[in-house]
Write an enzyme that holds these catalytic residues in place. Sequence first.
Site, PDB file in Angstrom:
ATOM      1  N   SER A   1      -6.110   7.303  -3.164  1.00 18.24           N
ATOM      2  CA  SER A   1      -5.153   6.908  -2.357  1.00 18.24           C
ATOM      3  C   SER A   1      -6.300   6.916  -0.734  1.00 18.24           C
ATOM      4  CB  SER A   1      -3.979   7.508  -2.217  1.00 18.24           C
ATOM      5  OG  SER A   1      -4.031   8.278  -2.530  1.00 18.24           O
TER       6      SER A   1
ATOM      7  N   HIS B   1      -2.482  10.041   2.600  1.00 24.24           N
ATOM      8  CA  HIS B   1      -2.776   9.066   3.129  1.00 24.24           C
ATOM      9  C   HIS B   1      -2.251   8.208   4.945  1.00 24.24           C
ATOM     10  CE1 HIS B   1      -0.339   7.622  -0.804  1.00 24.24           C
ATOM     11  NE2 HIS B   1      -1.079   7.694  -1.049  1.00 24.24           N
TER      12      HIS B   1
END
Length: 214
Positions: A112, A164
């Site tokens: 991610s 992230h």
Amino acid sequence: MTWTLLVLTIGVYLVEVLAGGSQNSNTLMTMGAMTNVSIQTGDWWRLITPIFLHLSVFHIFMNGFTLLYVGQILEPMIGHWRFLTIYLLSGITGNLASFAFGSDNTISVGASTSIFGLFAAFLALGFIYRENRFMTEIGKSFLGLIVVNLLLDLLMPSINIWGHLGGALGGLFLGYTLGLPGIQRPKMIFRILSLVVLVVISYFMYTKGMIVYG
């Protein structure tokens, strides 16, 4: 590169399962998962290997599906090697952010960080080529995806929001640095400055993480 990365990631997951289970912490650490202490004690390569590790079928499905979707749009636009560079280096900057600001005991795995980098690369391209309606609209779409996913991160404590954010930061600067092939924009001086800023930020995150250990 999209399909190569996807096949490689699935292959690594199968090895995880056969080696002891994808949620077995010993298996994950043996195969390259990251903790802050592991980086602090010299395993710098763990900033890269977690990109290819996943915790569950759902985890790999979500990241794999997103990689396939984004890759089929972005890779033909920027070329194979630019795409691979953004994917890998965004993953590293995401893991550096996790190292600098995340929890010491958390085991970090997953693509991610790289996926957020791909999202942010679209945002950078949309800004650079803002006279192009398609680029502008797709940039706005992926900005929306970044915002929605970060809001979801706040509601799910188990998700590493720092990874992230760091991945998105890396993708944004790399998108600006690399641009589109064959188009002399942005100017080289701005590309260089963008890369220098990313290197400085990455170095800051690395040293901040190491200070805790020192």
